[in-house]
Design an enzyme around this catalytic site. Structure first.
Site, PDB file in Angstrom:
ATOM      1  CB  CYS A 244      29.656   6.889  -7.965  1.00 19.87           C
ATOM      2  SG  CYS A 244      29.783   5.317  -8.843  1.00 19.87           S
ATOM      3  CG  HIS A 328      27.145   8.960 -12.105  1.00 23.56           C
ATOM      4  ND1 HIS A 328      28.391   9.504 -11.886  1.00 23.56           N
ATOM      5  CD2 HIS A 328      27.304   7.619 -11.987  1.00 23.56           C
ATOM      6  CE1 HIS A 328      29.270   8.544 -11.667  1.00 23.56           C
ATOM      7  NE2 HIS A 328      28.629   7.384 -11.716  1.00 23.56           N
ATOM      8  CD  GLU A 330      27.612  12.900 -12.561  1.00 24.13           C
ATOM      9  OE1 GLU A 330      28.263  11.933 -12.997  1.00 24.13           O
ATOM     10  OE2 GLU A 330      27.074  12.905 -11.440  1.00 24.13           O
TER      11      GLU A 330
END
Length: 354
Positions: A244, A328, A330
Site C-alpha cells: 500500500c 493488503h 495480510e
C-alpha cells in the site's frame, strides 16, 4: 442525541450521535460486509471519518483480538444500524462499548448508501460529525479547519521492537503497521525488527537484515520525502517488499509519480488481475492514492492491475529483488487469497542469501 454529518459541499445527513463526541476529517467509505473492528483500528484511516456501507454493524460484537493497533486511528465513524445484541462465540462485548471506550465520534442511523453516492459523485471531501443544535456559523468554522499532513508520524511506533523468532531477519519501516502483517511475516519464518517511520537507512542496514519491508500507512506519500529518500538509499542493498503506502514510497523512490483517486479503494472485495498468469484475486484494499502510469520508469514492471479501474496494484523491479502491492495480503479483514505474497518475500530473501 440528534446529530448531523455535514460535508464541505454543503450536503448534510441526519443521524443519532453516540455519546456527545464530535469530529472532523476527510470523509471516506468502505464497502466491506465484515471486519468493522479491523477497519476501526487500521492506522491508514488516521484523520479520516469512515463510513461503512454495510447496513448492520456490530452483529458479531467486538473482541480485542481483532484489533490491528492498540487503539483506533480514525477521526470518526458513520454507520447505519448498530447491533446492540451481538451473537458470536468470539464476542467479548458490543461495538458500542468499543467505540465509547475510545471516545471516537460516531453518528449512526444514517443512510450510509446515500453518503456513499455523494462521495462517488463528488469525490472524498472534508466533513464534520456534530450535534444537531450546532449553529451554521459553528459548522462553517469547523469545516474551515485544515487537514493535517503528518499522519504517518501520528501512527508510527515511537521506538524499535522485535516480533517473532524466525530464520529471516526483516527490517520493517512502520508507516502505519497492522498486527496481522507481523503475524503473517512470523508465519513465514521471519524475525521482524520494527523501526519508526523516519529511521535513517543506515540504522536499518546496521542490523544486517535479510530484507526490508515497507508497511502500509495513511496520507499522501508526497508528504514524506524523508522516507522516500530512505528507500532510495536502500535500493540495491537488500530485497525490498512493500504494501500500500509501501508500494507508493518505493515507486516514487524509483522515479514514478502518484496521484489521488476520486474516492479511493476501500473494501474487502476488490478484484485484482495478475498480468503474468491472468488469474484474478479478490483483495482487501484501503488507499486514497495510486501510482501513475504516466512516465513510469523503465526499471519498473507492472505485474498487477485493478479489474475495476485499471490502476496499478503491483510492481516489481526488472533486475533487483524489489516487489510491492497496493492491496493488503495480510487479510485483516479478509480475504486470505493473497497470503502467498509473504512466502514470495521469504523466497526473495532466501535467493539473495545465496
Amino acid at each position: 442525541m440528534n446529530g448531523l454529518l455535514v460535508l464541505a459541499n454543503g450536503a448534510r445527513f441526519k443521524g443519532t450521535l453516540l455519546g456527545n463526541v464530535e469530529g472532523f476529517g476527510e470523509l471516506v467509505f468502505n464497502t466491506g460486509m465484515t471486519g468493522y473492528q479491523e477497519c476501526f483500528t487500521d492506522p491508514s484511516y488516521e484523520g479520516q471519518i469512515l463510513t461503512l456501507t454495510y447496513p448492520l454493524i456490530g452483529n458479531y460484537g467486538a473482541n480485542d483480538e481483532f484489533m490491528q493497533t492498540a487503539k483506533p486511528a480514525a477521526a470518526g465513524y458513520v454507520v447505519d444500524q448498530i447491533a446492540e445484541h451481538p451473537s458470536n462465540w468470539e464476542c467479548k462485548g458490543t461495538i458500542t462499548e468499543f467505540i465509547e471506550r475510545y471516545h471516537v465520534p460516531c453518528l449512526y442511523n444514517v443512510d450510509t448508501r446515500a453518503v456513499t453516492r455523494e462521495l462517488r459523485k463528488h469525490g472524498v471531501m472534508k466533513g464534520v460529525i456534530v450535534r444537531a443544535d450546532r449553529t451554521e456559523d459553528e459548522i462553517r468554522e469547523l469545516l474551515g479547519q485544515s487537514m493535517h499532513h503528518n499522519q504517518i508520524s501520528r501512527v508510527t511506533t515511537p521506538y524499535p521492537y522485535v516480533y517473532g523468532d524466525g530464520k529471516y531477519k526483516v527490517a520493517l519501516v512502520d508507516c502505519g503497521l497492522k498486527k496481522n502483517i507481523l503475524k503473517s511475516l512470523a508465519a513465514n519464518d521471519c524475525t521482524v525488527h520494527v523501526f519508526p517511520a523516519f529511521t535513517p537507512a543506515e540504522e536499518l542496514l546496521s542490523i544486517n537484515p535479510d530484507g526490508i519491508f515497507m508497511s502500509p500507512g495513511p496520507g499522501d506519500p508526497q508528504d514524506v520525502p524523508e522516507i522516500v529518500e530512505t528507500v532510495r538509499k536502500l535500493i540495491g542493498k537488500k530485497p525490498v517488499f512493500g504494501i500500500c503506502m509501501g508500494l507508493q514510497l518505493i515507486s516514487i523512490a524509483l522515479g514514478a509519480k502518484t496521484f489521488k483517486l476520486p474516492f479511493g479503494h476501500r473494501g474487502a472485495n476488490h478484484p485484482v488481475k495478475d498480468l503474468r498468469t491472468g488469474r484474478v484475486y479478490i483483495t482487501s484494499q484501503n488507499h486514497g492514492y495510486a501510482v501513475s502510469d504516466e512516465d513510469l520508469p523503465e526499471c519498473m514492471e507492472v505485474i498487477l492491475r485493478s479489474v475495476n479501474d485499471g490502476t496499478i496494484e503491483g510492481i516489481r523491479h526488472k533486475t533487483l529483488p524489489i516487489q510491492a502491492v497496493q492491496y493488503h495480503p495480510e487479510a485483516a479483514p479478509g480475504p486470505t487469497d493473497n497470503f502467498y505474497l509473504f512466502k514470495e518475500f521469504a523466497q526473495m530473501m532466501e535467493e539473495n542469501r545465496k
